[in-house]
Design a protein around this motif. Sequence first.
Motif, PDB file in Angstrom:
ATOM      1  N   ARG A   1     -25.546 -24.467  42.908  1.00  0.00           N
ATOM      2  CA  ARG A   1     -26.219 -23.079  42.449  1.00  0.00           C
ATOM      3  C   ARG A   1     -26.537 -22.267  43.706  1.00  0.00           C
ATOM      4  NH1 ARG A   1     -29.845 -25.401  39.129  1.00  0.00           N
ATOM      5  NH2 ARG A   1     -31.499 -24.685  40.531  1.00  0.00           N
TER       6      ARG A   1
ATOM      7  N   GLN B   1     -21.371 -15.336  46.235  1.00  0.00           N
ATOM      8  CA  GLN B   1     -21.522 -14.339  45.370  1.00  0.00           C
ATOM      9  C   GLN B   1     -21.880 -13.010  46.208  1.00  0.00           C
ATOM     10  OE1 GLN B   1     -20.621 -12.967  42.091  1.00  0.00           O
ATOM     11  NE2 GLN B   1     -19.649 -14.949  42.418  1.00  0.00           N
TER      12      GLN B   1
ATOM     13  N   PRO C   1     -29.648 -10.924  36.247  1.00  0.00           N
ATOM     14  CA  PRO C   1     -28.814 -11.273  34.978  1.00  0.00           C
ATOM     15  C   PRO C   1     -27.485 -11.664  35.208  1.00  0.00           C
ATOM     16  CG  PRO C   1     -30.198  -9.009  34.895  1.00  0.00           C
ATOM     17  CD  PRO C   1     -30.189  -9.599  36.597  1.00  0.00           C
ATOM     18  N   ASP C   2     -26.715 -11.304  36.207  1.00  0.00           N
ATOM     19  CA  ASP C   2     -25.355 -11.477  36.580  1.00  0.00           C
ATOM     20  C   ASP C   2     -25.460 -12.856  36.796  1.00  0.00           C
ATOM     21  OD1 ASP C   2     -24.144  -8.965  35.906  1.00  0.00           O
ATOM     22  OD2 ASP C   2     -24.671  -8.325  37.989  1.00  0.00           O
TER      23      ASP C   2
ATOM     24  N   CYS D   1     -27.467 -15.318  36.311  1.00  0.00           N
ATOM     25  CA  CYS D   1     -27.884 -15.982  35.097  1.00  0.00           C
ATOM     26  C   CYS D   1     -26.504 -16.527  34.150  1.00  0.00           C
ATOM     27  CB  CYS D   1     -28.839 -15.411  34.122  1.00  0.00           C
ATOM     28  SG  CYS D   1     -30.503 -15.186  34.837  1.00  0.00           S
ATOM     29  N   GLU D   2     -25.762 -15.233  33.887  1.00  0.00           N
ATOM     30  CA  GLU D   2     -24.647 -15.544  33.171  1.00  0.00           C
ATOM     31  C   GLU D   2     -23.428 -16.444  33.762  1.00  0.00           C
ATOM     32  OE1 GLU D   2     -21.168 -12.551  31.190  1.00  0.00           O
ATOM     33  OE2 GLU D   2     -23.224 -11.598  32.056  1.00  0.00           O
ATOM     34  N   ALA D   3     -23.335 -16.123  35.272  1.00  0.00           N
ATOM     35  CA  ALA D   3     -22.412 -16.702  35.909  1.00  0.00           C
ATOM     36  C   ALA D   3     -22.755 -18.235  36.191  1.00  0.00           C
ATOM     37  CB  ALA D   3     -22.299 -16.414  37.370  1.00  0.00           C
TER      38      ALA D   3
ATOM     39  N   ASN E   1     -25.263 -19.768  34.234  1.00  0.00           N
ATOM     40  CA  ASN E   1     -25.586 -20.411  32.874  1.00  0.00           C
ATOM     41  C   ASN E   1     -27.034 -21.090  32.821  1.00  0.00           C
ATOM     42  OD1 ASN E   1     -25.443 -21.064  30.016  1.00  0.00           O
ATOM     43  ND2 ASN E   1     -24.612 -22.902  30.273  1.00  0.00           N
TER      44      ASN E   1
ATOM     45  N   SER F   1     -31.637 -20.086  33.381  1.00  0.00           N
ATOM     46  CA  SER F   1     -32.495 -18.965  33.082  1.00  0.00           C
ATOM     47  C   SER F   1     -32.978 -18.074  34.238  1.00  0.00           C
ATOM     48  CB  SER F   1     -33.854 -19.650  32.618  1.00  0.00           C
ATOM     49  OG  SER F   1     -34.308 -20.334  33.712  1.00  0.00           O
TER      50      SER F   1
ATOM     51  N   GLN G   1     -18.227  -4.961  41.558  1.00  0.00           N
ATOM     52  CA  GLN G   1     -19.483  -4.733  40.796  1.00  0.00           C
ATOM     53  C   GLN G   1     -20.089  -3.493  40.626  1.00  0.00           C
ATOM     54  OE1 GLN G   1     -22.758  -6.883  42.258  1.00  0.00           O
ATOM     55  NE2 GLN G   1     -23.106  -7.671  39.879  1.00  0.00           N
TER      56      GLN G   1
END
Length: 254
Positions: free
Chosen positions: A7, A14, A24-25, A27-29, A31, A33, A239
Amino acid sequence: MNPSVKRHQLILQQLQEHKHVEVPDLCEALNVSAVTIRKDLKLLEEKGLLFRTHGGAALENPYIKDRPVNEKEQLFAEEKAAIGAAAARLVGAQEAIIMASGTSMLALARALPPNQPLTVITSALNVGMELLRHPQIEVMQLGGYLRHSSSSVTGPYAEQVLADISCSKLFLGVDGIDLDFGLTTTNIGEAHLNQAMLRAAQETIVLADSSKFGKRGFGRICGLDQVHRIITDAGISAQDVRKLEEQGIALTVV
């Protein structure tokens, strides 16, 4: 490989690509919390690998310190010249415009057609002196307390003059653009004057090289909802482009 190490590598990757990232981005990338991501960012900050920001992280320190205008002028000089040239193409003959302070404003002043009739209201002495060479351009120099670092004025005298003025466009330079917090500068007096400029103009156009994104200064000028167009360089992340367009802000990338 340890999941947390993987991670961390992806987070730093990134950051290298986008300069700043949001929780949030991530978290989505990845998977996971938001709690996990915040713990990762805290650990990476303690190792000196990033700077935590409101809602995310940045590769560079997001909190800006004031610098002398002659020092700022040397940074991103080519990009600022291109930004200034693009801004000059938006100015029509006989317009009355406001030009705030900053090195991008000086680049705009240098790019304006010298024989085009124009009225310019400015708080920046270096902008006023640059335009003084062009007899077709009328310059209204705002008065007040002169800031040594920026060669520009702030204070109630300049704000009072702007209260009686209506212009077509405001060209605004900033020290930071945070997509959540808005536009900022390092000086609170300058932020207040910029707010008076916003009220005096029908359209607000921000000139900012891509290094300004993801950063914050001490004084907040306004939210992005008060901005009509941003002119920047190709260093802006995909982005940030997407998020600005989602907010309905016209974007010119030079």
